[in-house]
Structure formats: structure tokens, C-alpha cells
Design a protein around this motif. Structure first.
Motif, PDB file in Angstrom:
ATOM      1  N   SER A  73       2.008   3.557  -3.123  1.00 59.72           N
ATOM      2  CA  SER A  73       1.178   4.607  -3.729  1.00 59.72           C
ATOM      3  C   SER A  73       1.648   6.002  -3.360  1.00 59.72           C
ATOM      4  O   SER A  73       1.276   6.984  -4.019  1.00 59.72           O
ATOM      5  N   LYS A  74       2.462   6.139  -2.319  1.00 57.28           N
ATOM      6  CA  LYS A  74       2.957   7.453  -1.900  1.00 57.28           C
ATOM      7  C   LYS A  74       4.166   7.923  -2.720  1.00 57.28           C
ATOM      8  O   LYS A  74       4.601   9.059  -2.574  1.00 57.28           O
ATOM      9  N   GLU A 117       0.820  -1.219   0.000  1.00 58.37           N
ATOM     10  CA  GLU A 117       0.000   0.000   0.000  1.00 58.37           C
ATOM     11  C   GLU A 117       0.853   1.268   0.000  1.00 58.37           C
ATOM     12  O   GLU A 117       0.485   2.276  -0.607  1.00 58.37           O
ATOM     13  N   ASP A 149       4.929   9.439  -9.541  1.00 51.68           N
ATOM     14  CA  ASP A 149       4.556   8.601 -10.685  1.00 51.68           C
ATOM     15  C   ASP A 149       5.794   8.052 -11.395  1.00 51.68           C
ATOM     16  O   ASP A 149       5.840   6.877 -11.764  1.00 51.68           O
ATOM     17  N   LYS A 174       7.478   5.443  -9.221  1.00 52.84           N
ATOM     18  CA  LYS A 174       6.663   4.232  -9.194  1.00 52.84           C
ATOM     19  C   LYS A 174       6.815   3.444 -10.493  1.00 52.84           C
ATOM     20  O   LYS A 174       6.894   2.203 -10.479  1.00 52.84           O
TER      21      LYS A 174
END
Length: 604
Positions: free
Chosen positions: A514-515, A511, A518, A521
Motif C-alpha cells: 500500500s506504500k 500490507e 498508484d 502498484k
């Protein structure tokens, strides 16, 4: 009898009978001329022995040199010593009370008469034994030999020497001591003779020296770093300033700038200075390659190179020399660091002077200095070659793929690869690892590649090609190096603590991804999908690298240490490995499936 004395190129005249010393040649008096075979006979109070000093060769020996021009300065020393002591006593008496002025004047006159009487009496003594006895009767407050002018009353002590040729440079010898606030010989004219007429050559030399000294003002530059340098100028001169030492000169050095004592420094300091000077003038690649090789292989030569660069850039009549010197410093800092902290501080001080006018060089040099001091010199067994040196020079003006952020890398590669959402280097290296048989190579990611081949592949990658890659271990080592040297790590430092707190729970670990930004990630997803290929059971049976082992070798490249405490580092390392293992085993990486052709997933 008057004799001509030279000390480090400076001429003076001494009267062995009266103890008088002056800069100008006495008119109408016979003078014994100085020559290369001139040796001074002096007396060492600490041992009670005579020794001999050649000012031209800067050599001190115990034995009396054969076929030499011996100048007996031992008596001259003794008279100067007495004159200084008598004058000090007279001066102390004259300052005790204003009512004792007449008494002090009489005392001074008495001291002068005593000096002249002692001088004439001493002159009649002929044997060396009498002279030794006379000197041993003196109160030995200062064990070193003193050679000074009566008028200046300045002290200069000589070192204790070890017998044999070159005794001054013996490890057992003490450094020459001088007074900082006075000259050893004051330029006062003899009152008994008229001022001699100077030749046109003397006037020309004096004018050129005056012009040079007026052009280069004295400064405090480098004084905080003076411990790194040889500042003593000779037997009868006070030490020079660092700013004087580090001033441009055309002639070759006669001794090292720094105070290192290794054999390689004493042998090669002249060649390193010549290479620096030659490169600043001509910018030849052959000089640069040789200079980099010198500094990279020998730490004391490295400490000598940086002051040499600074010296030849300060007050250099060539306007371009400063820019070339800054560029050369940045190139050198890419490969090797100065091990002496005083030299490191000197570089910083020099760079600060040029921050405003040469900011790109200033920033590049400071960042490279910090990196090379922290991480050490460029690794490898083979000397840096021309391609690697050119790369170090190029990256002064443009950003490298290494040590920069993901955003900067994508901006740099956008012209050639606008379609890529991840760095070109990441896509290429991961593909090369599999293409070279990484999926069946035991110990892949764990065994390091040969460092010189890693350096060579790095040069190729900076030019956007990997044609010479032929070893998966080398490609893996370069991939880990690129991840480790990122300007910002894949897992940001501000999220590290929160990330580590989720390491024991796989769902929480997934989870927190997601922090991330972009771009980060996207790159992480590609990397994890690549590692998932190696984590498959039939692959790990060949490579002996399951998800736990992959996480262990890759985690240090994705995180930055949060502390220097060994216990905390060990605990955090365990959490980092657990967190990365959670991602390898549970993260959905289907968004990176477009790169499956590179990973040959279907063939696995």
C-alpha cells in the motif's frame, strides 16, 4: 662540409667540420642535399657501436645500409657533446662569485679554443677505430647519443636500439627523451654569412603556418589524459601537447593517436580515422555501420575512435561538425565503451566544454558513458545492424522504453494507447510469452533467450510491434531486461530496507504494498497476476517453475542492490526472493482481471 638534414619535415644545415648548425642555408657554400636514401651514421655509447638512422623513414638499424647516402654525424655528435660540457663548466664557474668574472671569461675563451682545436684535430682522424677510441674516452654520464646545437645547448638522448630493421619500434627500445623547456636547435643566424633571400614559395608556406598557429591557440585541453597518447614527434623535437594532437587535420594519420600496441590497431587505425572523417563530412550510414562494427569488435580501436572524433571536431572549419561529432559519440557509447580510463576522462572533459550550448547531447553522452562503463559493451554475437544503430540515434532526441521511469513511458505512449493504465511493452510481452507456448515451455523465465534475437526484438518493441517474436524465451529475456533497466525499480530504493524486513511474514509483506505509488502498484499487480498463472500446479508441472523458482529468477529484476558487500548481497537476495514469493502466493490481483484475456486464465 655543409649537409642538409630533414627531421619530420623540418630542414636544417650542419657543418660536419666545425659543428655549426643553423636553419638558413649558408651562402656561397657547397651543400650536400638531403634525399630519401640519406642515412645518419651515429654512435651508441652504451654498446660502443655505430648505428644508422633514416629521418624520412624513421627507421634505425645496426648494419650499414647498402647503396645509401651515408652522412657521418658521429663526430658531429662528439663535438656537440664536448661543447655542451665545456659550456656547462664555464657557466658554473661564472656564477660562483662576481670577483671571478675575468677568470670565467678566460675559461670560456680557453674552452672555445679547445673545442676548435679538438674539432680540427678530430677532422684529421680518418679511421672509424680512432673515432671509437676517442668516444670511449669520454666520461659516460649519459649513455644515449646526443645531437644538439652548440648555441642552444639543449640535450636530446637517443634510445637504446635492438639490431634489425625497424629497431626504433622494437619493444626493447626506450622512448626518445627531450627537454620540455628548450628547443633542440635555436633559430640563430650564422654570424659568418648574410641572411639568404627567401623564395616566394618559402614565404607563402611561412605565412600559412603563421596564420594557422595564430588561429589555433595553445591550451591545456586533455593534458590530464596525456598518458593515453603518442605525443613524441621525432628524433630532434620536443613532444607536442594533447591539444595540438587533437586538432582537426585533413590529411590521413600516419600513426595512431593512442599508444596501444596491438596488431589490429596498427593495421586499422587509418581506416577508423577515415570513417570518422567521412561520417563527419557526409553522414553516410554505410560509414557509421562500419565504424560501429570496428569499435564494437576491437577495444583498442574503440580507444582510437573517440579521440579521432574529438580531434576532427576541434577547430573544424565546418560549423556543423561539432554537432555531428557529439551525435556520433552518443551513438558509439550506446554500443561500446573506451576501455582506457584516460580516454574516458578525455570524453568527459570534452563534453563539459559543450554542456551549455549542446545540453541534450551532453546529457545523453554522459548517461550512456556511465552505463556502458558499468555494464559493458552491447552484448551479442552479430554486429550491430542499421535498424539498431538508427534506434540508438533516435533515442538521443526522444526517450526510450528502456532505462526510463513508468511515468515517462506512459506519457510517451499516451497518443497511441490512451486507454492503457500500464506500459504497452509490459502488456505485449506478457501476452506474447503465453501466446508462444510459455505455459508449457520447460525452464521458462530461467533459460535465457538468444541474445541477438533479444536485441532484434528490442528494436521491434521500440516501434510498438512484436510481429517477429517467435520464441517465448526471447520474450521473457526482454521482459526481464526492461524491468531491470527501469529508471526507478518497481520496489523503490527508499522502501527496500522496510520491504526486506517484512519478508518473513506474509501478512506484513502484503500490507507494505500500500506504500507504493498508484502507478507502480497497478503495474506490480499486473505482473504478479501474470506470474500467478505460471505458479498454478498444472502449469508448473510442465515448466518446472513453481512460485519459489519464479521468485528466484524475477526478484533481481525488481530490486536494486543496497550494498557491494557479498555477504550482505546474499542475505538480501534471500529476503527479496521470500518477499516476492509471498506476493505470488498471497496477493489479491483481481483488479488486473481485465487482462485475463491476454493471459488465457480460463484455459489453464
Amino acid at each position: 662540409m655543409w649537409v642538409e638534414i630533414y627531421e619530420r619535415g623540418e630542414r636544417m644545415f650542419a657543418n660536419l667540420g666545425t659543428g655549426q648548425c643553423q636553419w638558413e642555408a649558408p651562402i656561397g657554400e657547397p651543400i650536400k642535399q638531403a634525399n630519401l636514401s640519406q642515412w645518419w651514421e651515429l654512435f651508441d655509447h652504451s654498446t660502443g657501436r655505430f648505428y644508422y638512422y633514416n629521418a624520412f623513414k624513421m627507421t634505425t638499424v645496426w648494419h650499414r645500409p647498402l647503396d645509401a647516402d651515408i652522412i657521418p654525424l658521429a663526430r658531429f655528435q662528439q663535438r656537440q657533446r664536448r661543447a655542451r660540457q665545456d659550456s656547462q663548466i664555464s657557466n658554473s664557474k661564472s656564477t660562483t662569485s662576481a670577483n671571478n668574472d675575468a677568470t670565467s671569461t678566460a675559461s670560456n675563451n680557453t674552452s672555445t679554443r679547445q673545442l676548435l682545436n679538438a674539432s680540427s684535430a678530430g677532422h684529421s682522424m680518418s679511421s672509424r677505430e680512432d673515432l671509437i677510441e676517442e668516444m670511449n674516452e669520454e666520461e659516460a654520464e649519459n649513455e644515449d647519443v646526443i645531437l644538439e646545437n652548440t648555441i642552444a645547448l639543449s640535450a636530446c638522448t637517443t634510445p637504446r636500439r635492438t639490431p634489425g630493421v625497424g629497431a626504433e619500434s622494437s619493444p626493447e627500445s626506450s622512448p626518445v627523451k627531450t627537454l620540455n623547456n628548450s628547443r633542440l636547435i635555436t633559430r640563430e643566424k650564422s654570424k659568418s654569412v648574410a641572411t639568404p633571400t627567401k623564395s616566394p614559395a618559402d614565404k607563402k608556406i611561412k605565412r600559412s603556418l603563421s596564420a594557422a598557429s595564430a588561429k589555433i591557440p595553445k591550451s591545456n585541453f586533455g593534458e590530464a589524459c596525456s598518458g593515453a597518447f603518442l605525443l613524441n614527434r621525432g628524433f630532434m623535437k620536443k613532444p607536442m601537447l594533447v591539444s595540438e594532437l587533437l586538432t582537426f587535420q585533413k590529411k590521413q594519420l600516419k600513426r595512431p593517436l593512442t599508444n596501444g600496441s596491438s596488431k589490429i590497431l596498427m593495421k586499422e587505425f587509418g581506416e577508423s580515422f577515415r570513417l570518422v572523417n567521412s561520417y563527419l563530412e557526409n553522414e553516410k550510414m554505410c560509414d557509421l555501420v562500419s565504424l560501429i562494427s570496428f569499435g564494437w569488435n576491437h577495444s583498442e580501436i574503440a580507444n582510437e575512435i573517440y579521440p579521432s572524433i574529438i580531434k576532427q571536431s576541434r577547430h573544424n572549419p565546418n560549423d556543423r561538425s561539432l554537432q555531428v561529432a557529439l551525435e556520433l559519440t552518443a551513438i558509439c557509447l550506446y554500443f561500446f565503451a573506451p576501455s582506457n580510463k584516460n580516454v574516458q576522462n578525455l570524453i568527459k572533459e570534452w563534453l563539459n566544454l559543450h554542456e551549455r550550448d549542446h545540453k541534450p547531447f551532453y546529457q545523453s553522452c554522459l548517461s550512456r558513458l556511465k552505463k556502458v562503463v558499468e555494464k559493458g559493451n552491447r552484448r551479442g554475437l552479430i554486429d550491430p545492424g542499421e535498424p539498431e544503430i538508427l534506434l540508438a540515434k533516435r533515442h538521443i532526441y526522444q526517450k526510450s522504453m528502456f532505462g526510463t521511469t513508468l511515468e515517462d513511458i506512459l506519457a510517451t505512449q499516451n497518443e497511441q494507447f490512451p486507454e492503457l493504465e500500464i506500459p504497452w511493452i509490459q502488456r505485449e510481452l506478457t501476452s506474447v510469452i503465453i501466446r508462444l507456448g510459455g505455459l508449457s515451455t520447460e525452464g521458462i523465465f530461467r533459460l535465457p533467450g538468444e541474445i541477438d534475437r533479444v536485441n532484434a526484438l528490442r528494436v521491434d518493441v521500440e516501434d510498438y510491434h512484436v510481429r517477429n517474436a517467435d520464441d517465448p524465451h526471447v520474450a521473457c529475456s526482454l521482459l526481464k531486461l526492461w524491468l531491470r533497466e527501469m529508471g526507478k525499480p518497481i520496489f523503490p530504493e527508499e522502501l527496500t530496507e522496510e520491504i526486506l524486513n517484512t519478508s518473513e511474514n506474509k501478512e506484513e509483506s502484503l500490507e507494505i504494498i500500500s506504500k507504493l505509488s498508484d502507478l507502480t502498484k497497478t503495474c506490480l499487480t499486473h505482473l504478479i497476476r501474470f506470474l500467478q498463472v505460471f505458479a498454478k500446479e498444472k502449469v508448473s508441472q510442465k515448466t518446472r517453475m513453481d512460485s519459489a523458482n519464479l521468485a528466484m529468477v524475477m526478484a533481481p529484476n525488481l530490486f536494486r542492490p543496497m550494498s557491494d558487500d557479498p555477504r550482505l548481497l546474499l542475505d538480501n537476495s534471500r529476503k527479496e526472493i521470500n518477499f516476492l514469493r509471498n506476493l505470488i502466493e498471497g496477493m489479491d490481483t483481481s483488479s488486473a482481471s481485465e487482462y485475463d484475456s491476454c493471459f488465457t486464465v480460463e484455459k489453464v
